[in-house]
Design a protein around this motif. Structure first.
Motif, mmCIF file in Angstrom:
data_model
loop_
_atom_site.group_PDB
_atom_site.id
_atom_site.type_symbol
_atom_site.label_atom_id
_atom_site.label_comp_id
_atom_site.label_asym_id
_atom_site.label_seq_id
_atom_site.Cartn_x
_atom_site.Cartn_y
_atom_site.Cartn_z
ATOM 1 N N TYR A 9 0.969 -1.272 0.031
ATOM 2 C CA TYR A 9 -0.072 0.027 -0.031
ATOM 3 C C TYR A 9 0.777 1.071 -0.243
ATOM 4 N N MET A 10 1.942 1.278 0.847
ATOM 5 C CA MET A 10 2.811 2.474 1.029
ATOM 6 C C MET A 10 3.524 2.837 -0.568
ATOM 7 N N LEU A 67 -3.068 -4.327 -4.435
ATOM 8 C CA LEU A 67 -1.834 -4.526 -4.049
ATOM 9 C C LEU A 67 -0.705 -5.131 -4.947
ATOM 10 N N GLY A 68 -1.216 -5.932 -5.838
ATOM 11 C CA GLY A 68 -0.249 -6.378 -6.834
ATOM 12 C C GLY A 68 -0.226 -5.448 -8.290
ATOM 13 N N LEU A 100 -9.602 6.403 -11.303
ATOM 14 C CA LEU A 100 -10.456 6.400 -10.125
ATOM 15 C C LEU A 100 -10.662 5.035 -9.438
ATOM 16 N N THR A 101 -10.302 4.089 -9.924
ATOM 17 C CA THR A 101 -10.373 2.684 -9.311
ATOM 18 C C THR A 101 -9.242 2.576 -8.246
ATOM 19 N N TYR A 102 -8.065 3.021 -8.772
ATOM 20 C CA TYR A 102 -6.968 3.084 -7.911
ATOM 21 C C TYR A 102 -7.076 4.145 -6.539
ATOM 22 N N LEU A 103 -7.600 5.400 -7.002
ATOM 23 C CA LEU A 103 -7.727 6.155 -6.050
ATOM 24 C C LEU A 103 -8.930 5.864 -5.080
ATOM 25 N N LEU A 109 -8.626 2.357 1.993
ATOM 26 C CA LEU A 109 -7.538 2.043 2.970
ATOM 27 C C LEU A 109 -7.053 3.254 3.869
ATOM 28 N N ASP A 110 -7.234 4.475 3.405
ATOM 29 C CA ASP A 110 -6.602 5.761 3.907
ATOM 30 C C ASP A 110 -7.407 6.912 3.519
#
Length: 117
Positions: A9-10, A67-68, A100-103, A109-110
């Protein structure tokens, strides 16, 4: 396959933090065309891709794909499905919907992070 949630994630959040202003609301090439992983069992390179069922969109493991960094393996209809259920704008080209999906996933998550479109 396993991923360290915090580490992966980071990696993605840092990438977004540094590049969001350059993306122009479009997914970068690295997200659009993810590189297949190497197989640990047969030791072949670039041969592992996620299996995403076309008809069972509700069963997609979005976190695993995030994550992948394999969300680009999804079809446009699958990405639109995610955006529909997260109340994001879901029209446009695949690179915009993928962005938009990534964001959207990172924001889940945050919620305090820099993930507003």
């Amino acid at each position: 396959m396993e991923y360290d949630l915090k580490e992966k994630y980071m990696e993605i959040a840092t990438y977004i933090w540094h590049n969001k202003s350059l993306m122009n609301h479009r997914a970068p090439e690295v997200w659009m065309n993810p590189v297949p992983a190497d197989c640990r069992l047969c030791e072949q390179n670039n041969c592992v891709r996620p299996v995403i069922l076309k008809k069972k969109k509700k069963n997609i493991n979005w976190l695993f794909l995030l994550l992948g960094q394999w969300l680009g393996c999804c079809k446009l209809a699958q990405l639109k499905y995610f955006c529909e259920h997260t109340k994001n704008h879901r029209t446009g080209a695949k690179d915009r919907v993928l962005y938009l999906t990534y964001l959207g996933l990172c924001k889940q998550l945050d919620p305090e992070g820099p993930f507003d479109p």
